[in-house]
Design a protein around this motif. Structure first.
Motif, PDB file in Angstrom:
ATOM      1  N   ILE A 120       0.789  -1.298  -0.071  1.00 47.44           N
ATOM      2  CA  ILE A 120       0.010  -0.163   0.063  1.00 47.44           C
ATOM      3  C   ILE A 120       0.957   1.268  -0.038  1.00 47.44           C
ATOM      4  CG2 ILE A 120      -1.674   1.234   1.188  1.00 47.44           C
ATOM      5  CD1 ILE A 120      -2.833  -1.412   2.375  1.00 47.44           C
ATOM      6  N   LEU A 121       1.779   1.284   0.816  1.00 46.89           N
ATOM      7  CA  LEU A 121       2.586   2.444   1.085  1.00 46.89           C
ATOM      8  C   LEU A 121       3.534   2.827  -0.159  1.00 46.89           C
ATOM      9  CD1 LEU A 121       3.668   2.387   4.654  1.00 46.89           C
ATOM     10  CD2 LEU A 121       2.324   4.255   3.680  1.00 46.89           C
ATOM     11  N   ASN A 122       4.007   1.798  -0.856  1.00 45.70           N
ATOM     12  CA  ASN A 122       4.856   1.957  -2.078  1.00 45.70           C
ATOM     13  C   ASN A 122       3.901   2.566  -3.241  1.00 45.70           C
ATOM     14  OD1 ASN A 122       7.322   0.813  -0.937  1.00 45.70           O
ATOM     15  ND2 ASN A 122       6.956  -1.117  -1.850  1.00 45.70           N
ATOM     16  N   THR A 123       2.705   2.051  -3.085  1.00 42.37           N
ATOM     17  CA  THR A 123       1.779   2.568  -4.077  1.00 42.37           C
ATOM     18  C   THR A 123       1.603   4.026  -3.717  1.00 42.37           C
ATOM     19  OG1 THR A 123       0.538   0.703  -4.226  1.00 42.37           O
ATOM     20  CG2 THR A 123      -0.604   2.488  -5.248  1.00 42.37           C
ATOM     21  N   VAL A 124       1.453   4.394  -2.694  1.00 36.28           N
ATOM     22  CA  VAL A 124       1.276   5.822  -2.257  1.00 36.28           C
ATOM     23  C   VAL A 124       2.343   6.717  -2.668  1.00 36.28           C
ATOM     24  CG1 VAL A 124       1.082   7.487  -0.404  1.00 36.28           C
ATOM     25  CG2 VAL A 124      -0.382   5.483  -0.214  1.00 36.28           C
ATOM     26  N   ARG A 125       3.681   6.169  -2.253  1.00 32.63           N
ATOM     27  CA  ARG A 125       4.710   6.871  -2.650  1.00 32.63           C
ATOM     28  C   ARG A 125       4.985   7.116  -4.191  1.00 32.63           C
ATOM     29  NH1 ARG A 125       6.968   3.401   2.097  1.00 32.63           N
ATOM     30  NH2 ARG A 125       6.695   5.104   3.578  1.00 32.63           N
ATOM     31  N   PHE A 126       4.579   5.984  -4.933  1.00 36.26           N
ATOM     32  CA  PHE A 126       4.737   6.327  -6.462  1.00 36.26           C
ATOM     33  C   PHE A 126       3.608   7.185  -7.224  1.00 36.26           C
ATOM     34  CE2 PHE A 126       7.150   2.151  -6.469  1.00 36.26           C
ATOM     35  CZ  PHE A 126       8.234   2.791  -6.733  1.00 36.26           C
ATOM     36  N   LEU A 150       7.290  -1.509  11.686  1.00 41.21           N
ATOM     37  CA  LEU A 150       6.504  -0.199  11.256  1.00 41.21           C
ATOM     38  C   LEU A 150       7.321   1.055  11.289  1.00 41.21           C
ATOM     39  CD1 LEU A 150       3.664  -1.088  14.001  1.00 41.21           C
ATOM     40  CD2 LEU A 150       3.484  -0.817  11.293  1.00 41.21           C
ATOM     41  N   LYS A 151       8.394   0.700  11.990  1.00 40.96           N
ATOM     42  CA  LYS A 151       9.208   1.980  12.013  1.00 40.96           C
ATOM     43  C   LYS A 151      10.243   1.951  10.453  1.00 40.96           C
ATOM     44  CE  LYS A 151      10.954   4.533  15.464  1.00 40.96           C
ATOM     45  NZ  LYS A 151      11.636   5.762  15.217  1.00 40.96           N
ATOM     46  N   THR A 152      10.510   1.010   9.935  1.00 34.95           N
ATOM     47  CA  THR A 152      11.203   1.038   8.875  1.00 34.95           C
ATOM     48  C   THR A 152      10.226   1.428   7.585  1.00 34.95           C
ATOM     49  OG1 THR A 152      10.688  -1.392   8.319  1.00 34.95           O
ATOM     50  CG2 THR A 152      12.910  -0.720   9.335  1.00 34.95           C
ATOM     51  N   LEU A 153       8.806   1.273   7.853  1.00 34.99           N
ATOM     52  CA  LEU A 153       7.736   1.685   6.928  1.00 34.99           C
ATOM     53  C   LEU A 153       7.694   3.138   6.928  1.00 34.99           C
ATOM     54  CD1 LEU A 153       5.207  -1.128   7.573  1.00 34.99           C
ATOM     55  CD2 LEU A 153       6.535  -0.920   5.310  1.00 34.99           C
ATOM     56  N   GLY A 154       8.199   3.929   7.864  1.00 33.49           N
ATOM     57  CA  GLY A 154       8.090   5.557   8.069  1.00 33.49           C
ATOM     58  C   GLY A 154       6.875   5.734   8.921  1.00 33.49           C
ATOM     59  N   VAL A 155       6.580   4.988   9.659  1.00 32.84           N
ATOM     60  CA  VAL A 155       5.391   5.076  10.704  1.00 32.84           C
ATOM     61  C   VAL A 155       5.943   5.918  11.876  1.00 32.84           C
ATOM     62  CG1 VAL A 155       3.533   4.301  12.317  1.00 32.84           C
ATOM     63  CG2 VAL A 155       4.056   3.138  10.207  1.00 32.84           C
ATOM     64  N   ASN A 156       5.481   7.163  12.040  1.00 32.14           N
ATOM     65  CA  ASN A 156       6.045   7.945  13.162  1.00 32.14           C
ATOM     66  C   ASN A 156       5.183   8.321  14.373  1.00 32.14           C
ATOM     67  OD1 ASN A 156       4.236   9.780  11.943  1.00 32.14           O
ATOM     68  ND2 ASN A 156       6.148  11.131  11.150  1.00 32.14           N
ATOM     69  N   ARG A 157       3.848   7.526  14.136  1.00 24.32           N
ATOM     70  CA  ARG A 157       2.885   7.826  15.176  1.00 24.32           C
ATOM     71  C   ARG A 157       2.081   6.434  15.344  1.00 24.32           C
ATOM     72  NH1 ARG A 157      -2.443   9.917  15.967  1.00 24.32           N
ATOM     73  NH2 ARG A 157      -2.653  11.104  17.845  1.00 24.32           N
ATOM     74  N   LEU A 158       2.158   6.075  16.693  1.00 24.65           N
ATOM     75  CA  LEU A 158       1.183   4.976  17.005  1.00 24.65           C
ATOM     76  C   LEU A 158       0.020   5.240  17.761  1.00 24.65           C
ATOM     77  CD1 LEU A 158       3.861   2.135  18.301  1.00 24.65           C
ATOM     78  CD2 LEU A 158       2.711   2.329  15.897  1.00 24.65           C
ATOM     79  N   SER A 159      -1.210   4.806  17.380  1.00 27.58           N
ATOM     80  CA  SER A 159      -2.489   4.931  18.246  1.00 27.58           C
ATOM     81  C   SER A 159      -2.755   3.631  18.736  1.00 27.58           C
ATOM     82  CB  SER A 159      -3.615   5.233  17.200  1.00 27.58           C
ATOM     83  OG  SER A 159      -4.684   5.569  17.720  1.00 27.58           O
ATOM     84  N   ILE A 160      -2.724   3.263  19.995  1.00 26.82           N
ATOM     85  CA  ILE A 160      -2.699   2.107  20.833  1.00 26.82           C
ATOM     86  C   ILE A 160      -4.093   2.114  21.396  1.00 26.82           C
ATOM     87  CG2 ILE A 160      -1.375   0.345  22.229  1.00 26.82           C
ATOM     88  CD1 ILE A 160       0.994   1.691  21.745  1.00 26.82           C
ATOM     89  N   GLY A 161      -4.887   0.957  21.012  1.00 21.57           N
ATOM     90  CA  GLY A 161      -6.237   0.875  21.626  1.00 21.57           C
ATOM     91  C   GLY A 161      -5.999   0.076  22.864  1.00 21.57           C
ATOM     92  N   VAL A 162      -5.483   0.676  23.988  1.00 17.01           N
ATOM     93  CA  VAL A 162      -5.372   0.305  25.440  1.00 17.01           C
ATOM     94  C   VAL A 162      -6.736  -0.043  25.806  1.00 17.01           C
ATOM     95  CG1 VAL A 162      -4.455   0.542  27.463  1.00 17.01           C
ATOM     96  CG2 VAL A 162      -3.014   1.132  25.605  1.00 17.01           C
ATOM     97  N   GLN A 163      -7.747   1.021  26.079  1.00 14.33           N
ATOM     98  CA  GLN A 163      -8.842   1.024  26.538  1.00 14.33           C
ATOM     99  C   GLN A 163      -9.001   0.894  28.098  1.00 14.33           C
ATOM    100  OE1 GLN A 163     -10.227   2.182  24.226  1.00 14.33           O
ATOM    101  NE2 GLN A 163      -9.628   0.906  22.208  1.00 14.33           N
TER     102      GLN A 163
END
Ligand code: SF4
Length: 372
Positions: free
Chosen positions: A72-78, A105-118
């Motif tokens: 998905i992210l490669n398609t976004v990048r191109f 996730l870090k190597t994919l460029g993810v720089n924010r995590l939203s964790i469903g702790v609840q």
């Protein structure tokens, strides 16, 4: 500037309160990723501006494999301009997070995590039907910090009938102690067609109690404000520099393209939403007839929507935006002045926003101001 949203419609199991669109069968996961890419390519010309934020929500995006994310992210990048990309968020559930997963996730460029702790209590998690344990809820935050994620938000739920005020206080204190810079907190609500709604109707559990919700929220707010958090939206608290850029762009009326079943898009005037059914979504795109609905916002809709959203956040409403609709706003202006005089609203440089007191009644105030 624009945002890209991906809806990943799979979950391990159904939480009793949830009315989002998801399936607990992962059989279609590969086909879904390919179809999401198909939709992205089909609609790429709908966004000409550089992409500022990317958000994977769901469902449970952390169920995707590294390879599926990469596709998905490669398609976004191109296909999109990413020179201004500021934020790439992925919603994750604690039970999916290992050191390996976080590093991927870090190597994919993810720089924010939203964790469903609840909640950090086992009993609450079991009651809600969550797939993770109390130990995982805490451990995954420490692990994410170790891997180098500093931009972390966690979701917490209050107003749970089996939760005491003391347990809620402990949840809030634990979140503060863990050093997460952003917290989204939601009052448990009984949505139609959920397991929770069935349980309440059958007397299998107590209904939610509004007073408990109010007490829990007040405690949360007092504690977070005392610990350098800013309430920038009714349910969202962030430390300076850690507000969600993606969600803020929704509240500021920016454009976004939503891809995947049930995803919403907005181009400034037209709101569009995809079908909330995985098979129908896949079939539609494959047959060249995507299944979605859309609505052109009338000037009145734009005013009412701006009021509804603006009164829930710290930026408030802008007279410039409202006047651009070309409608006669004389009556609205009078009502705004009256709510300023009663202390529910206050003036801003170019408009008005809710006061601390008004924020507690934001939805009711907006409803009062709506154009008929
Ligand atoms: S994990 Fe999230 S999206 Fe999935 S059922 Fe639970 S609350 Fe809903």
């Amino acid at each position: 500037m624009a945002g890209l949203y991906f809806h990943i419609p799979f979950c391990k199991q159904a939480c009793i309160y949830c009315d989002f669109h998801f399936s607990t069968s992962l059989k279609q996961a590969d086909e879904m990723v390919d179809t999401i890419i198909m939709e992205l390519l089909l609609r790429k010309d709908q966004v000409e501006e550089p992409i500022e934020t990317i958000y994977f929500g769901g469902g449970t995006p952390s169920l995707l494999s590294h390879h599926q994310f990469q596709k998905i992210l490669n398609t976004v990048r191109f296909n999109f301009l990413l020179s201004d990309l500021l934020e790439l968020t992925v919603e994750v559930n604690p039970d999916d997070l290992s050191t390996e997963k976080l590093e991927e996730l870090k190597t994919l460029g993810v720089n924010r995590l939203s964790i469903g702790v609840q909640s950090f209590f086992e009993e609450h998690l079991k009651w809600m039907g969550r797939a993770h344990t109390a130990h995982e809820a805490e451990e995954c935050i420490l692990l994410a910090q170790e891997v180098g994620f500093d931009n972390i938000t966690i979701d917490l739920i209050y107003g749970i009938p089996i939760m005491s005020d003391e347990e809620w206080a402990q949840n809030v204190q634990k979140a503060i102690a863990l050093g997460v810079p952003h917290i989204s907190a939601y009052n448990l609500t009984v949505e139609e067609k959920t397991v929770l709604s069935y349980m309440v109707k059958k007397g299998m559990t107590q209904d939610v109690d509004d007073e408990q919700g109010e007490r829990n929220f007040q405690y949360l707010k007092d504690q977070l404000l005392a610990n350098d958090f800013i309430q920038y939206e009714i349910s969202n608290f962030g430390k300076e520099g850690f507000f969600s850029k993606h969600n803020s762009s929704y509240w500021l009326g920016k454009k976004y393209l939503g891809i995947g079943p049930s995803a919403h898009s907005f181009d400034g005037k037209v709101r569009r939403w995809n079908v909330s059914n995985n098979s129908v979504y896949i079939r539609g795109l494959k047959s060249g007839a995507p299944s979605f609905e859309e609505e052109v916002l009338s000037p009145k809709d734009r005013v009412n929507e701006h009021l509804m959203i603006g009164l829930r956040n710290k930026w408030g409403c802008s007279w410039e935006y409202l006047n651009e609709t070309g409608l006669d706003l004389t009556q609205l202006k009078t009502e705004v002045v009256s709510k300023i005089n009663t202390g529910y609203l206050e003036k801003t440089a170019g408009g008005f926003k809710t006061t601390d007191q008004g924020l507690l009644f934001a939805d009711a105030i907006a409803a009062d101001l709506f154009l008929e």
